[in-house]
Enzyme design. Structure first.
Site: not given
Ligand SMILES: NC(=O)c1ccc[n+]([C@@H]2O[C@H](COP(=O)([O-])OP(=O)(O)OC[C@H]3O[C@@H](n4cnc5c(N)ncnc54)[C@H](OP(=O)(O)O)[C@@H]3O)[C@@H](O)[C@H]2O)c1
Length: 254
Positions: A143, A156
């Site tokens: 990120s 984080y």
């Molecule tokens: N959103 C942002 O602005 C942003 C920016 C930069 C980087 N990122 C990174 O991009 C990635 C995705 O972010 P997002 O915003 O799409 O997240 P999100 O909407 O919160 O989704 C998280 C995903 O991870 C899964 N997950 C959580 N805990 C888990 C576990 N223990 N085992 C397996 N799966 C698990 C969840 O599914 P289940 O709950 O069904 O397991 C869900 O599918 C992350 O690594 C985040 O740090 C996000």
């Protein structure tokens, strides 16, 4: 025909919602066979059905990435029944904002376990298959928050910096084995809903396209959007005192 004869598979962790789900749909639309991993099977099944309806090939694999043996079994199962794992996208991650004054080791450990150990487990499980074939592609979701400590993001920012260093080191070690490593540093994503809009956020659709392009081009490193990347580089370059007083305006008291 055995599973080994099937076309290469892309495994995506954290594919039940958010970026992971959207990326799975996009890569399937671009012709990749995708294995979707996360804990909530009903959500995975819905995404798989959507991909199948559009003519794609997908499988739902319920799995908790913090469980080392479960991830190993999941990847081995995909290799056996769905096809050789060509690409793994370690996307599962996230973390709650928490003021530093309320520092909680258990919460930081959980963030580290999900983002860092989840990535390590995912790579560890796929690596023996890739090494044996002398080919493969590991994608690590860091990120822009890894570039500097942000307010309320002690756990984080640190976890995302840790996965980035892990990936940089693996890029060096795995190149001679024919394995590519891509490091992704996206900025904020606006996923709709009631959440407050964050600075220079990208729409999920734009973020998905940018991410899929970087992955398919096997870029070593991709930081986006350029606007937030430049802003953070500028803040990073400020004298420490000025940087702290500027960023502390955005910190919640607690
Ligand atoms: N959103 C942002 O602005 C942003 C920016 C930069 C980087 N990122 C990174 O991009 C990635 C995705 O972010 P997002 O915003 O799409 O997240 P999100 O909407 O919160 O989704 C998280 C995903 O991870 C899964 N997950 C959580 N805990 C888990 C576990 N223990 N085992 C397996 N799966 C698990 C969840 O599914 P289940 O709950 O069904 O397991 C869900 O599918 C992350 O690594 C985040 O740090 C996000």
């Amino acid at each position: 025909m055995t599973a080994a004869d099937l076309p290469g598979v892309t495994v995506i962790t954290g594919a039940s919602e958010g970026i992971g789900r959207s990326l799975a749909l996009e890569l399937a639309r671009r012709g990749e066979a995708v294995a979707l991993l996360a804990r909530r099977k009903p959500l995975l099944d819905e995404a798989v059905a959507e991909i199948a309806k559009a003519g794609g090939r997908a499988i739902a694999v319920p799995c908790d990435v913090t469980e080392r043996e479960a991830v190993r079994a999941a990847i081995a199962g995909i290799e056996q029944s769905f096809g050789p794992v060509e690409r793994v996208i370690a996307n599962a991650g996230g973390g709650k904002r928490a003021p530093g004054a309320a520092l909680d080791a258990a919460a930081i450990e959980a963030t580290m376990r999900l983002n860092y150990m989840g990535t390590v487990h995912t790579i560890e499980a796929a690596l023996p298959f890739m090494l044996a074939r002398r080919r493969g592609h590991l994608v690590i979701m860091s990120s822009l928050a890894a570039l500097l400590g942000l307010p309320g993001a002690a756990g984080y920012s640190a976890a995302k910096a840790a996965v980035a260093r892990l990936g940089e080191s693996l890029q060096i070690d795995l190149a001679p084995h024919g394995i590519d490593v891509t490091l992704l540093y996206p900025g904020f994503v606006d996923k709709g809903g009631k959440k407050k809009r964050r600075p220079l956020a990208m729409s999920l659709a734009r973020m998905t396209r940018r991410t899929a392009d970087a992955i398919q081009a096997r870029r070593r490193c991709s930081l986006y959007p350029a606007s937030l990347r430049l802003l953070l580089a500028l803040v990073r370059g400020l004298p420490a005192g000025l940087r702290v007083s500027l960023l502390s305006r955005f910190a919640k008291k607690g």
